[in-house]
Design an enzyme around this catalytic site. Structure first.
Site, mmCIF file in Angstrom:
data_model
loop_
_atom_site.group_PDB
_atom_site.id
_atom_site.type_symbol
_atom_site.label_atom_id
_atom_site.label_comp_id
_atom_site.label_asym_id
_atom_site.label_seq_id
_atom_site.Cartn_x
_atom_site.Cartn_y
_atom_site.Cartn_z
ATOM 1 N N HIS A 127 21.215 2.244 -1.438
ATOM 2 C CA HIS A 127 22.385 1.998 -2.278
ATOM 3 C C HIS A 127 22.360 2.905 -3.513
ATOM 4 O O HIS A 127 23.336 3.583 -3.823
ATOM 5 C CB HIS A 127 22.477 0.537 -2.724
ATOM 6 N N HIS A 132 25.170 6.279 -5.333
ATOM 7 C CA HIS A 132 25.505 6.728 -6.689
ATOM 8 C C HIS A 132 25.320 8.218 -6.952
ATOM 9 O O HIS A 132 26.041 8.792 -7.759
ATOM 10 C CB HIS A 132 24.660 5.969 -7.724
ATOM 11 N N GLU A 173 31.055 0.772 -9.008
ATOM 12 C CA GLU A 173 30.551 0.101 -7.806
ATOM 13 C C GLU A 173 31.607 -0.085 -6.712
ATOM 14 O O GLU A 173 31.309 0.099 -5.536
ATOM 15 C CB GLU A 173 29.947 -1.273 -8.148
ATOM 16 N N SER A 192 28.003 2.818 0.289
ATOM 17 C CA SER A 192 26.665 2.577 0.834
ATOM 18 C C SER A 192 26.659 1.396 1.810
ATOM 19 O O SER A 192 25.615 1.030 2.326
ATOM 20 C CB SER A 192 25.655 2.340 -0.295
HETATM 21 FE FE FE Z 1 24.934 0.264 -7.824
#
Ligand code: FE
Ligand code: PHE
Length: 291
Positions: A127, A132, A173, A192
C-alpha cells in the site's frame, strides 16, 4: 498514516524510522509483492490517472520484488526531492507531518501474508510504496504532500487535525480525478486495492461528488470497508491551488460550528457526478455482502 497516542517501538530512532533491512525479506515476501504488482499494473492503465501510471516506472527498478527504499529514494530525489523511509507501523501525527514537511514519506516495511492479498486494514509496504510513491514523482503532487505536512503541523496547533485528516483521506488516499469525460482514480488506498480499483469507478453503490474543500473537511469516513463517497478533483494543479495558498485557520473556526456530514450523505450544494445506491454498504451492514 498517523495516530495520536502510541509509544515508540523498541529499535526505532527518535523520528520513528527503522532500517528497511531489505536483505532480510524472504523470497515468499518478494513473491507477494510481485503478484500484487502484476495484478495492479495490469488493471490500472485506463483506470488510474496518467500521472500515476507514468510514475509507476519509478518503481520498476532493477531487481524484482519489494523495492529497496535506498534505491527508490535515489530516483525520487532526482525527480522531486522526496525520500522514502521505513517505519514499524503507524507514527504519531506530529512526526508524520514533520516527515512530510521535509519531503520524507514514511512507509511500513512489512508485507501482508499471501492469504491477505485482497484485504488488509493496516498499511503494508505494498500500500505505502505502490500506492503512494508513484505520485510523489509528480512535481505538483509532490508539492501538495509537502504542503499537507506543513498544514498538519499548523492544524495541530489549532486543534483541527480531524478536519485536515479528512482532506488527506478523500484526496491522497481515496481521490478521484476528472479526465475529459471520464473519472479516474489516483488515491493510494484505491490504486493499491484490486477490489476498490473496480468498485470506486464501476459500482453503482458509492456517491461520486465534486471536490469542495470545506465540505470534504466536514465529511466522516470509514476505515474498515470501501468508501461510501468519493470526491472528484479537476487536476492536481487545481487541488494544489485550492489548498496551498488558502489560509485554513478561518475555515477551521467555521468548521467548529458546523456538524459533520455522514459518509454516505449528499447535501444540496453538492456537484453530484453519480448518486450512489449505497447497496453495497447496506448489504455489508446486513452481513450478506461479498468481499
Ligand atoms: Fe496510505
Ligand atoms: N494552506 C493550509 C493551511 O493554511 C495548509 C495546507 C496546504 C493543507 C495544502 C493541506 C494541503 O493550513
Amino acid at each position: 498514516m498517523a495516530a495520536s497516542t502510541i509509544e515508540r517501538p523498541a529499535g526505532a530512532a527518535e523520528d520513528w524510522t527503522v532500517p528497511q533491512d531489505w536483505e532480510s525479506y524472504t523470497p515468499q515476501e518478494h513473491a507477494v509483492w510481485d503478484e500484487l504488482f502484476a495484478r495492479q499494473a495490469a488493471l490500472l492503465p485506463g483506470r488510474a490517472v496518467k500521472e500515476f501510471t507514468d510514475g509507476l516506472d519509478i518503481l520498476r527498478i532493477a531487481k524484482p520484488g519489494i523495492p529497496n527504499f535506498e534505491e527508490l529514494s535515489e530516483r525520487l530525489m532526482k525527480r522531486t526531492g522526496w525520500q522514502v523511509v521505513a517505519v514499524p507501523g503507524l507514527v504519531p501525527d506530529r512526526l508524520f507531518f514533520e516527515h512530510l514537511a521535509n519531503r520524507r514519506f514514511v512507509a511500513g516495511r512489512f508485507i501482508r501474508r499471501p492469504d491477505q492479498l485482497d484485504y488488509l486494514q493496516e498499511p503494508d509496504v505494498f500500500h505505502d510504496v505502490f500506492g503512494h510513491v508513484p505520485l510523489l514523482a509528480h512535481p505538483v503532487f509532490a508539492d501538495y504532500m509537502q504542503a499537507y505536512g506543513e498544514g498538519g503541523l499548523r492544524a495541530d496547533g489549532l486543534g483541527a487535525i480531524e478536519n485536515l485528516a479528512r482532506l488527506y483521506w478523500y484526496t491522497v488516499e481515496f481521490g478521484l480525478m476528472r479526465e475529459g469525460p471520464e473519472l479516474k482514480i489516483y488515491g493510494a488506498g484505491i490504486v493499491s486495492s484490486h477490489g476498490e480499483s473496480l468498485f470506486a469507478l464501476d459500482d453503482p453503490s458509492p456517491n461520486r461528488i465534486g471536490f469542495d474543500l470545506k465540505r470534504l473537511m466536514r465529511t466522516k469516513y470509514r476505515i474498515d470497508d470501501y468508501q461510501q463517497s468519493y470526491f472528484v478533483i479537476d487536476s492536481f494543479d487545481d487541488l494544489l491551488c485550492q489548498t496551498v495558498e488558502m489560509d485554513f485557520a478561518p475555515l477551521y473556526q467555521e468548521l467548529k460550528q458546523e456538524e459533520a456530514i455522514e459518509a454516505d450523505e449528499i447535501i444540496p450544494q453538492d456537484h453530484v457526478f453519480s448518486r450512489g445506491t449505497q447497496d453495497y454498504a447496506r448489504s455489508r451492514e446486513r452481513g450478506d455482502g461479498h468481499g
